[in-house]
Design an enzyme around this catalytic site. Structure first.
Site, mmCIF file in Angstrom:
data_model
loop_
_atom_site.group_PDB
_atom_site.id
_atom_site.type_symbol
_atom_site.label_atom_id
_atom_site.label_comp_id
_atom_site.label_asym_id
_atom_site.label_seq_id
_atom_site.Cartn_x
_atom_site.Cartn_y
_atom_site.Cartn_z
ATOM 1 N N GLY A 60 38.406 83.297 -11.564
ATOM 2 C CA GLY A 60 39.321 84.294 -11.024
ATOM 3 C C GLY A 60 40.671 84.044 -11.682
ATOM 4 O O GLY A 60 41.151 82.903 -11.711
ATOM 5 N N ARG A 106 39.170 79.469 -21.637
ATOM 6 C CA ARG A 106 38.673 80.841 -21.485
ATOM 7 C C ARG A 106 39.721 81.795 -22.068
ATOM 8 O O ARG A 106 40.918 81.589 -21.865
ATOM 9 C CB ARG A 106 38.410 81.194 -20.003
ATOM 10 C CG ARG A 106 37.260 80.407 -19.383
ATOM 11 C CD ARG A 106 36.910 80.941 -18.001
ATOM 12 N NE ARG A 106 36.121 82.164 -18.080
ATOM 13 C CZ ARG A 106 35.821 82.920 -17.011
ATOM 14 N NH1 ARG A 106 36.281 82.600 -15.818
ATOM 15 N NH2 ARG A 106 35.080 84.004 -17.145
ATOM 16 N N GLN A 213 29.166 86.775 -8.780
ATOM 17 C CA GLN A 213 30.375 86.432 -8.011
ATOM 18 C C GLN A 213 30.484 87.290 -6.752
ATOM 19 O O GLN A 213 31.054 86.854 -5.750
ATOM 20 C CB GLN A 213 31.630 86.627 -8.885
ATOM 21 C CG GLN A 213 31.821 85.590 -9.971
ATOM 22 C CD GLN A 213 31.193 86.015 -11.273
ATOM 23 O OE1 GLN A 213 30.231 86.782 -11.312
ATOM 24 N NE2 GLN A 213 31.726 85.523 -12.374
ATOM 25 N N ASP A 254 41.866 90.788 -15.072
ATOM 26 C CA ASP A 254 42.141 89.542 -15.804
ATOM 27 C C ASP A 254 43.289 89.703 -16.781
ATOM 28 O O ASP A 254 43.939 88.721 -17.147
ATOM 29 C CB ASP A 254 40.889 89.071 -16.538
ATOM 30 C CG ASP A 254 39.917 88.469 -15.542
ATOM 31 O OD1 ASP A 254 39.248 89.239 -14.829
ATOM 32 O OD2 ASP A 254 39.878 87.230 -15.430
ATOM 33 N N ASN A 264 38.565 93.524 -16.693
ATOM 34 C CA ASN A 264 38.065 92.858 -15.481
ATOM 35 C C ASN A 264 36.576 92.585 -15.707
ATOM 36 O O ASN A 264 36.008 92.944 -16.752
ATOM 37 C CB ASN A 264 38.299 93.735 -14.247
ATOM 38 C CG ASN A 264 38.015 92.985 -12.947
ATOM 39 O OD1 ASN A 264 38.488 91.861 -12.773
ATOM 40 N ND2 ASN A 264 37.229 93.557 -12.059
ATOM 41 N N LYS A 265 35.973 91.943 -14.737
ATOM 42 C CA LYS A 265 34.563 91.539 -14.836
ATOM 43 C C LYS A 265 33.674 92.655 -15.359
ATOM 44 O O LYS A 265 33.832 93.810 -14.948
ATOM 45 C CB LYS A 265 34.105 91.073 -13.449
ATOM 46 C CG LYS A 265 32.670 90.631 -13.335
ATOM 47 C CD LYS A 265 32.290 89.555 -14.333
ATOM 48 C CE LYS A 265 33.189 88.358 -14.302
ATOM 49 N NZ LYS A 265 33.030 87.476 -15.505
HETATM 50 O O1 MRU Z 1 34.498 85.317 -14.728
HETATM 51 P P1 MRU Z 1 35.353 85.299 -13.495
HETATM 52 O O2 MRU Z 1 34.574 85.034 -12.257
HETATM 53 O O3 MRU Z 1 36.539 84.395 -13.663
HETATM 54 O O4 MRU Z 1 35.913 86.785 -13.395
HETATM 55 C C1 MRU Z 1 36.795 87.102 -12.347
HETATM 56 C C2 MRU Z 1 37.198 88.524 -12.296
HETATM 57 O O5 MRU Z 1 36.804 89.327 -13.109
HETATM 58 C C3 MRU Z 1 38.175 88.912 -11.224
HETATM 59 O O6 MRU Z 1 37.978 90.234 -10.838
HETATM 60 C C4 MRU Z 1 39.606 88.766 -11.761
HETATM 61 O O7 MRU Z 1 39.795 87.520 -12.363
HETATM 62 C C5 MRU Z 1 40.623 88.952 -10.696
HETATM 63 S S1 MRU Z 1 40.631 87.612 -9.505
HETATM 64 C C6 MRU Z 1 41.874 87.945 -8.392
#
Ligand code: MRU
Length: 362
Positions: A60, A106, A213, A254, A264-265
């Site tokens: 996140g 990352r 997630q 992100d 975003n994801k």
């Molecule tokens: O791969 P992740 O689990 O780190 O991805 C997270 C996301 O895509 C969240 O939607 C994003 O980081 C916002 S968290 C407030």
């Protein structure tokens, strides 16, 4: 909503520091084990912090930045202990080395780079500080990053709650809650605040392939807080919208470019396109630390690609033939044109994004 909310914040925290700069320790919830096991990891080195970020033990965007900031304290502390005499020059080289290393964990969430650059500026300000206040100063900066994020979570939650339909269905993707931030979260904070304010919403939780997630983390957080929610597979969202079960979608981000394009994801873009087709507002909730106005548009956002095993061996069992070609981008970019508004700690920002994001964050 009253400030009694403090007792609603989760314990233990996704990222926490206990003790002082010299003897204290960094602790993270190992999110890869949830919802089955709630285990707290003690992070003793920059290398362990890097591994935890890379493997999504902490994940996140805001939580990654906070963990990296504390990881820098741990990493610099280690190197200072190992060095017999550390000059001002040595300290600055150590700080640069640790930050540079953590930045390779990352690529997509700009919060990581934002937090580490902020730690480097603090290190530069502290360059002449006596040895024992140097580390304390770095820890204070990491704590500031964490407490500022806490405040942003609450502000985002209150602003976002008002956008969510009274008595309606709200779809969310991935996890944007307490596990992803310092406090309530971003999109999930809006959802939780809407629930606490009695807006009587029902949450549709995308499971969020391939690492789940949504299923593992968001469903768990909402269950803990008693927010009515139903888990769905990602590919069910379109049908639900057609059935009239979704009145708004809200997700996190992100990295958001100057024109409002938002990474975003993976799967977020599909949700946004479906929302547009069905006339449903699609909101993105994010703190200022997620905006990267140095990028004109989303084409410059680095998209992380992860190992094929996440798709072929979801959680251990082989589900695809040996040798099959796999493409596993962890994020996608939703064009700003599909986004009804950004919910930030400065309120809701609407199009035109180039002007309005610059006014808010430029
Ligand atoms: O791969 P992740 O689990 O780190 O991805 C997270 C996301 O895509 C969240 O939607 C994003 O980081 C916002 S968290 C407030």
């Amino acid at each position: 909503l009253a400030d009694k909310d403090a007792d609603l914040t989760p314990s233990p925290k996704a990222v926490a520091w206990h003790g002082d700069a010299h003897t204290g320790r960094l602790e993270l919830i190992d999110q890869t084990l949830l919802p089955g096991e709630l285990k707290v990891l003690v992070i003793e080195s920059a290398e362990a912090a890097w591994e935890a970020i890379k493997q999504l033990r902490v994940r996140g965007a805001p939580a990654i930045g906070i963990a990296a900031a504390f990881g820098m304290v741990v990493g610099v502390r280690d190197r200072l202990r190992a060095a017999s005499a550390s000059s001002v020059g040595d300290r600055s080289a150590m700080a640069n080395e640790v930050a540079g290393y953590l930045k390779t964990s990352r690529p997509t969430a700009v919060n990581l780079f934002w937090a580490l650059d902020r730690m480097l500026r603090a290190a530069a300000r502290l360059s002449d500080a006596p040895a024992d206040s140097y580390l304390a100063g770095l820890l204070a900066e990491a704590e500031a990053i964490r407490t500022e994020d806490e405040a942003m979570c609450v502000a985002i939650g209150k602003a976002g709650a008002e956008l969510l339909p009274i008595g309606g269905g709200v779809l969310t993707h991935c996890n944007t809650g307490a596990l992803a931030t310092a406090d309530f979260g971003t999109a999930l904070s809006a959802i939780i605040h809407a629930h606490l304010a009695g807006r009587n919403i029902h949450v549709w939780v995308d499971e969020t392939r391939p690492l789940l997630q949504g299923a593992r983390l968001t469903a768990w957080e909402l269950q803990q807080r008693g927010v009515p929610a139903t888990l769905i597979c990602d590919n069910m969202a379109g049908m639900l919208m057609r059935q009239g079960k979704v009145q708004a979608a809200i997700v996190g981000a992100d990295r958001i470019a100057a024109n409002g394009d938002a990474a975003n994801k993976i799967g977020t873009y599909s949700v946004a396109v479906l929302c547009r087709h069905h006339g449903i507002p699609f909101y993105v909730a994010a703190p200022s630390s997620t905006f990267d106005l140095s990028l004109a548009d989303g084409s410059g956002i680095p998209i992380e690609e992860r190992t094929s095993a996440e798709i072929t061996h979801g959680f251990g069992r082989r589900t695809a033939p040996e040798g099959v070609a796999v493409y596993n981008p962890a994020f996608d970019v939703t064009p700003g044109a599909l986004i009804a508004g950004f919910v930030t700690e400065k309120g809701v920002i609407r199009a035109p994004y180039v002007e309005n994001l610059r006014l808010a964050f430029g």
